[in-house]
Each structure stands twice: as structure tokens, then as C-alpha cells.
Design an enzyme around this catalytic site. Structure first.
Site, short mmCIF file in Angstrom:
data_model
loop_
_atom_site.label_atom_id
_atom_site.label_comp_id
_atom_site.label_asym_id
_atom_site.label_seq_id
_atom_site.Cartn_x
_atom_site.Cartn_y
_atom_site.Cartn_z
N ASN A 129 -12.13 3.21 3.12
CA ASN A 129 -13.26 2.70 2.34
C ASN A 129 -14.42 2.49 3.31
O ASN A 129 -14.30 2.73 4.52
CB ASN A 129 -12.88 1.45 1.53
CG ASN A 129 -12.53 0.26 2.41
OD1 ASN A 129 -12.97 0.16 3.55
ND2 ASN A 129 -11.73 -0.65 1.88
N ASP A 179 -5.14 2.73 -3.36
CA ASP A 179 -3.82 3.37 -3.17
C ASP A 179 -3.61 4.45 -4.22
O ASP A 179 -3.04 5.52 -3.92
CB ASP A 179 -2.71 2.32 -3.29
CG ASP A 179 -2.86 1.23 -2.25
OD1 ASP A 179 -3.35 1.52 -1.15
OD2 ASP A 179 -2.50 0.07 -2.56
N LYS A 195 0.82 -1.22 0.00
CA LYS A 195 0.00 0.00 0.00
C LYS A 195 0.85 1.27 0.00
O LYS A 195 0.56 2.23 -0.71
CB LYS A 195 -0.95 0.00 1.20
CG LYS A 195 -1.98 -1.11 1.12
CD LYS A 195 -3.03 -1.01 2.19
CE LYS A 195 -3.83 -2.31 2.28
NZ LYS A 195 -4.41 -2.77 1.02
N THR A 246 -14.15 6.25 0.29
CA THR A 246 -14.30 5.77 -1.07
C THR A 246 -15.37 4.68 -1.07
O THR A 246 -15.41 3.84 -0.16
CB THR A 246 -12.97 5.23 -1.63
OG1 THR A 246 -12.49 4.19 -0.76
CG2 THR A 246 -11.92 6.33 -1.72
N LEU A 247 -16.23 4.72 -2.08
CA LEU A 247 -17.40 3.83 -2.11
C LEU A 247 -17.42 2.97 -3.36
O LEU A 247 -18.46 2.76 -3.97
CB LEU A 247 -18.68 4.68 -2.01
CG LEU A 247 -18.79 5.55 -0.74
CD1 LEU A 247 -19.86 6.62 -0.89
CD2 LEU A 247 -19.06 4.68 0.49
N ASP A 256 -8.81 -5.47 -12.84
CA ASP A 256 -8.14 -5.81 -11.58
C ASP A 256 -8.17 -4.56 -10.69
O ASP A 256 -7.56 -3.54 -11.03
CB ASP A 256 -6.69 -6.22 -11.87
CG ASP A 256 -5.89 -6.54 -10.61
OD1 ASP A 256 -6.48 -6.52 -9.51
OD2 ASP A 256 -4.67 -6.79 -10.73
O1 RIB Z 1 -3.73 -2.18 -1.71
C1 RIB Z 1 -3.17 -3.17 -2.54
C2 RIB Z 1 -1.92 -3.70 -1.91
O2 RIB Z 1 -2.26 -4.33 -0.69
C3 RIB Z 1 -1.20 -4.75 -2.70
O3 RIB Z 1 -0.27 -4.21 -3.61
C4 RIB Z 1 -0.58 -5.65 -1.64
O4 RIB Z 1 0.80 -5.65 -1.63
C5 RIB Z 1 -1.18 -5.17 -0.32
O5 RIB Z 1 -0.30 -4.38 0.38
#
Ligand code: RIB
Length: 311
Positions: free
Chosen positions: A178, A239, A38, A207-208, A233
Site C-alpha cells: 500500500n 489480502d 494476512k 494499492t491506493l 469493514d
Molecule cells: O490484513 C488483515 C489481517 O491482519 C487480519 O486478519 C489480522 O489477523 C492481521 O493479520
């Protein structure tokens, strides 16, 4: 200038028709690895958004998993402050991505657990400190305390969800969560609006997912509907939102415009595989915003206001 202090992981990702239920085995495709974590995802998003020099404090093991993470941060233009404990492995995450784009993630934090108060670089010149909760809470608390004392704005993405001490929330200028994380912090109030009002921080954003996001700044509320996309994905979308948002705020962009940039970047991040690999450049976000269709129906601003209890 933005300092991100947080986790860095190598993500091991497999796509499958659906996420396995407890006790279930699902046959997926080939596994791929991506730079993730993250903290590192947010640092890359902040740097790619442009306009704010981005530094990151992170911990990596002395092992081959560290190299792709360093390479990804370096190519995004993030200045790294790396702690390298001799006896811990680089953090890893094991991610199943279902065909609808949703994921399930298990993290082996490894070296991320080694960050401590003593590792914080000097804060001179930084306007914002951005953190998450994949490093020890004691370190998060120490960094927030130092940032508040230095006049640096503290932005906390309270993910993954956990109970937070009130002393930490008192040091946070802007909290980003979230919906699940919001409920784990304040319980289930009647509406999203009331949940945001219960948070003791001056600013908060929830965030929703596809609906978009809602922010409170003091007594004022702002909504930003989501941008419709075909998800591939969703790993790292939250992040991407956080890093892009802080890059915008560090340039003193007004909050509504910053939310728009962050939402567009997060939507784009859902259209590619991987975490850091899917984070768009500033020009890709600008192009997307120029051509993005107006959200309608269940994804309209009116629907979002109603969902959040703002009408
Ligand atoms: O928020 C996504 C991330 O959560 C991924 O990249 C994983 O590594 C975890 O930290």
C-alpha cells in the site's frame, strides 16, 4: 498451483464509533471472532478466486483458537501444510473497526513466529509463492531463495511495513504494497510513479485505497481505478487483492485484467464484516463486475493517473 506461506490468526473484532486515539477509551459493541491473518486471508482469496489450486504453509498452536482457522481454510479448499509448535499459542489479532469501515490492528503473532526454513514443502508443481511479513524475515528469505532456485515466481506483499534487505527484494518478482508501505521502502519521492520506479523488482503494485491501484511491469505502467462501494469493514481487503491477483496471474491472465479482478474482489471484501468471512467467490466478483458503475470524478482513471504522476 499457488503456495501461500504466511500467518494465520484468530481476529477479535469490536466495532466502535471511531478508532481510539492514544490514551483514549472508546465504548464499542459486542466483540466477534473471525478467521484472519494476512497469509490465511490471502490463501482463502486465492482459492475462492478459482482457477489455481491453493496450498498454504502455516503454523498454529495446539489450542482452541486453531480450529476456526483450519475450518475456514478447509472450506475454501486450501490444502494445508501445518506446523504445530508445542509451546506457542495460535496467532491472534485485536481489531477495532470504526463505523466508517477503517480499522486499527494489533497482532500477537504466537505460533506464526515459529515458521522456519525447514518447514517449506517441496515446490514441485507450484508456479507462484505468495508471502507477507507476519512470519520471521529469515523464513521469508529462505522460502524466496528456494522458490527462485526452483523457478517459482515470488510475490511478496510487504505488509506490515518494515525495512527489507536488498537481498530479499532481489528475489521478488512482484511486490505488492500500500502507499504507506511503499514510502517506508523507498522514501517519499515526488510521485507514486517515481516510487514504483525506485523499487528493484521487475514488477510492483501499489494499492491506493478507494482510488484504486497502479502497477509497474518493467517500464510499463497500468492503472485500475477503485470500485465505489459503501465500506462496512476494510479488514482483509488488501489480502483479498493479493490472493485474487496471484490466482489470476497463475492462470496467465494479463496484468490489467488481473488487477481488475483483484480490485473488484477487494471492493466487495469491504462490504462485509470480518477478514476471511468477507472474501467473495469468483461468481460474486463476476456478477459485481458486470453491474459495477464506472468510476467518475475523484475516483476516475484520469484522477488516478494524475494522482500517481502518470500524466
Ligand atoms: O490484513 C488483515 C489481517 O491482519 C487480519 O486478519 C489480522 O489477523 C492481521 O493479520
Amino acid at each position: 498451483m499457488v503456495l501461500v506461506a504466511g500467518s494465520a490468526n484468530l481476529d477479535f473484532v469490536v466495532r466502535a464509533p471511531h478508532l481510539p486515539a492514544p490514551g483514549e477509551t472508546v465504548l464499542g459493541g459486542d466483540f466477534q471472532t473471525f478467521a484472519g491473518g494476512k497469509g490465511a486471508n490471502q490463501a482463502v482469496a486465492c482459492a475462492r478466486a478459482g482457477g489455481a489450486t491453493t496450498h498454504m504453509l502455516l503454523a498454529l498452536g495446539d489450542d482452541p483458537y486453531a480450529a476456526p482457522i483450519e475450518a475456514s481454510l478447509r472450506s475454501a479448499g486450501v490444502a494445508m501444510h501445518i506446523v504445530r509448535p508445542s509451546d506457542a499459542a495460535t496467532g491472534t489479532a485485536f481489531i477495532c473497526v470504526a463505523d466508517g469501515g477503517e480499522n486499527a490492528i494489533t497482532v500477537a503473532p504466537g505460533a506464526n513466529t515459529c515458521l522456519s526454513a525447514a518447514d517449506l514443502p517441496p515446490l514441485l508443481g507450484f508456479s507462484h509463492l505468495l508471502m507477507q511479513l507476519e512470519i520471521p524475515l529469515t523464513a521469508v528469505m529462505a522460502y524466496a531463495t528456494a522458490a527462485r532456485a526452483a523457478g517459482v515466481r515470488v510475490v511478496l506483499n510487504a505488509a506490515p511495513a518494515c525495512t527489507l534487505p536488498p537481498e530479499l527484494l532481489a528475489l521478488v518478482d512482484l511486490l505488492v504494497v500500500n502507499e504507506g508501505e511503499l514510502h517506508s521502502l523507498v522514501g517519499r519521492a515526488a510521485s507514486v510513479k517515481e516510487c514504483l520506479e525506485r523499487l528493484p523488482c521487475p514488477g510492483a503494485v501499489v494499492t491506493l485505497g478507494a482510488r484504486g491501484c497502479v502497477a509497474r511491469l518493467g517500464q510499463d505502467f497500468f492503472v485500475q481505478p477503485g470500485y465505489p462501494i459503501d465500506p462496512v469493514d476494510s479488514t482483509g481487503a488488501g489480502d483479498t487483492f493479493c490472493g485474487t491477483l496471484v490466482a489470476a496471474l497463475a492462470q496467465q491472465m494479463p496484468l490489467p485484467k488481473a488487477l481488475r479482478q483483484a480490485s473488484a474482489a477487494a471492493a466487495l471484501a469491504c462490504t462485509q464484516m470480518g477478514a476471511q468471512s468477507s472474501i467473495p467467490s469468483a461468481s460474486a466478483v463476476a456478477d459485481f463486475l458486470q453491474h459495477a458503475p464506472k468510476a467518475e470524478g475523484a475516483l476516475s482513471e484520469a484522477a488516478l493517473r494524475q494522482y500517481a504522476g502518470l500524466t
